[in-house]
Design a protein around this motif. Structure first.
Motif, short mmCIF file in Angstrom:
data_model
loop_
_atom_site.label_atom_id
_atom_site.label_comp_id
_atom_site.label_asym_id
_atom_site.label_seq_id
_atom_site.Cartn_x
_atom_site.Cartn_y
_atom_site.Cartn_z
N HIS A 22 0.80 -1.22 0.00
CA HIS A 22 0.00 0.00 0.00
C HIS A 22 0.84 1.28 0.00
CE1 HIS A 22 -3.80 -2.03 0.61
NE2 HIS A 22 -3.34 -2.66 1.67
N ALA A 32 -5.56 3.50 2.79
CA ALA A 32 -5.95 2.09 2.79
C ALA A 32 -6.76 1.75 4.03
CB ALA A 32 -4.69 1.22 2.71
N ALA A 33 -6.41 2.37 5.16
CA ALA A 33 -7.17 2.12 6.39
C ALA A 33 -8.61 2.60 6.24
CB ALA A 33 -6.50 2.81 7.57
N ASP A 39 -10.26 2.93 3.34
CA ASP A 39 -10.92 2.07 2.36
C ASP A 39 -11.41 0.77 2.98
OD1 ASP A 39 -10.37 3.96 0.42
OD2 ASP A 39 -8.65 2.88 -0.42
N ALA A 40 -10.70 0.27 4.01
CA ALA A 40 -11.03 -1.03 4.60
C ALA A 40 -12.14 -0.95 5.64
CB ALA A 40 -9.77 -1.64 5.23
N ASP A 53 -15.91 -0.58 7.15
CA ASP A 53 -17.23 -0.99 6.66
C ASP A 53 -18.06 0.25 6.34
OD1 ASP A 53 -19.17 -0.41 9.11
OD2 ASP A 53 -17.30 -1.23 9.88
N HIS A 111 -7.26 -0.17 14.21
CA HIS A 111 -7.58 -0.59 12.85
C HIS A 111 -6.55 -0.06 11.86
CE1 HIS A 111 -9.74 -1.00 9.03
NE2 HIS A 111 -9.54 0.30 8.85
N GLU A 122 -0.88 -4.84 7.84
CA GLU A 122 -1.12 -4.76 6.39
C GLU A 122 -1.10 -3.34 5.86
OE1 GLU A 122 -5.46 -5.37 5.24
OE2 GLU A 122 -5.47 -6.08 7.33
N PHE A 123 -1.22 -2.34 6.77
CA PHE A 123 -1.23 -0.94 6.35
C PHE A 123 0.10 -0.23 6.65
CE2 PHE A 123 -5.84 -1.45 7.76
CZ PHE A 123 -6.27 -1.84 6.50
#
Length: 294
Positions: free
Chosen positions: A11, A148-149, A151-152, A154, A236, A241-242
């Motif tokens: 990312h 990216a955080a 976008d992920a 809900d 979060h 992953e971010f």
């Protein structure tokens, strides 16, 4: 040599080659760097053996300097000029700071996840950090991709946070570590400012979270509920992953976009190891929200 980027993470983050920070940049050079920033949010330019004047000249390509915006405490003597954030562990005589030094205590806040200068009405655009003396034993800088955080999240959470406004202050971030030793003048200068929790990048149009350890309240919310919610969002946004972790080598020059990232420095033995890092910062386009309710 042409300017090229090589991604470092899924990312966020890329190495950029073909740029010599020591020389004047052409309009095409600046455009290429800005395009790289819009895509990757963090650029690592290795092998940039520069001095302070060269760093300042390069920084000015990317907007007005945020002079004085990085001084946490009232200081009678600065090791570096007002245009620099001295994020080293050295005093004005280039000696390591003592364990109980007031500046060191406040600077430990840099180990919390934050975005630079959100405690200012006009927050930071780019931060540009020069590694003059680095350490490989700790001291990594971690960067979290707030695009990216976002976008992920809900859809329900995105709807809930769309119009939320938060209070930011250095008093909030330092208070998390138990540092409350502020003068009346410092408390006055650190009055909370307001920023949107969600902002939109002016070039790419991507939305991102504006999170930081400097947050101490959400406007209109009870404070315990607000801080619990901010903690959930921080957890979060800083999932592996971010996050890109940069391991410094000497003369690395790292640029990041505070409008789309958070960062923190990792612990190192600052009582015995010298780490000389010098940061310049440019201002973003303007306030993220009107300040009259601050």
């Amino acid at each position: 040599m042409p300017i090229e980027t090589h991604p470092l993470h899924r990312h966020i983050g890329a190495t950029m080659t073909g740029v010599d920070v020591r020389r004047p940049q052409t309009a095409d050079d600046v455009a290429a760097i800005e395009a790289g920033m819009d895509r990757h949010a963090v650029l690592v330019l290795p092998g940039q053996d520069i001095d302070d004047q060269q760093q300042l000249a390069f920084t000015r390509n990317f907007g007005p300097l945020q002079e004085g915006a990085n001084t946490t405490l009232t200081a009678t003597t600065l090791r570096l000029g007002a245009a620099f954030a001295d994020v080293s562990n050295l005093d004005k005589d280039n000696q390591r700071l003592e364990r109980n030094d007031r500046r060191r205590m406040a600077a430990l806040g840099n180990r919390l996840w934050h975005s630079d200068a959100t405690f200012r009405i006009v927050p930071a655009r780019y931060s540009l950090l020069s590694g003059r003396i680095t350490t490989t034993n700790g001291g990594n800088t971690e960067f979290a991709d707030m695009r990216a955080a976002y976008d992920a999240l809900d859809p329900a959470t995105k709807d809930e946070i769309e119009d939320l406004v938060c209070e930011h202050s250095l008093i909030y971030s330092r208070g998390q570590l138990g540092f409350t030793d502020f003068t009346d003048a410092e408390r006055h200068s650190m009055r909370p400012v307001l920023h949107r929790l969600v902002r939109t990048h002016p070039v790419t149009g991507r939305k991102s979270l504006l999170l930081s350890a400097h947050i101490g309240a959400i406007v209109g919310w009870p404070r315990p509920e607000a801080m619990s919610f901010i903690r959930d969002l921080m957890e979060h946004a800083t999932q592996p992953e971010f996050v890109y972790a940069h391991r410094w080598t000497r003369h690395d020059f790292v640029i990041w976009d505070n409008r789309t990232t958070m960062h923190r420095v990792r612990r190192f033995d600052d009582l015995n190891i010298v780490r000389d890092m010098r940061r310049t910062t440019t201002m973003s386009e303007g306030p993220t929200v009107a300040q009259q309710a601050a």
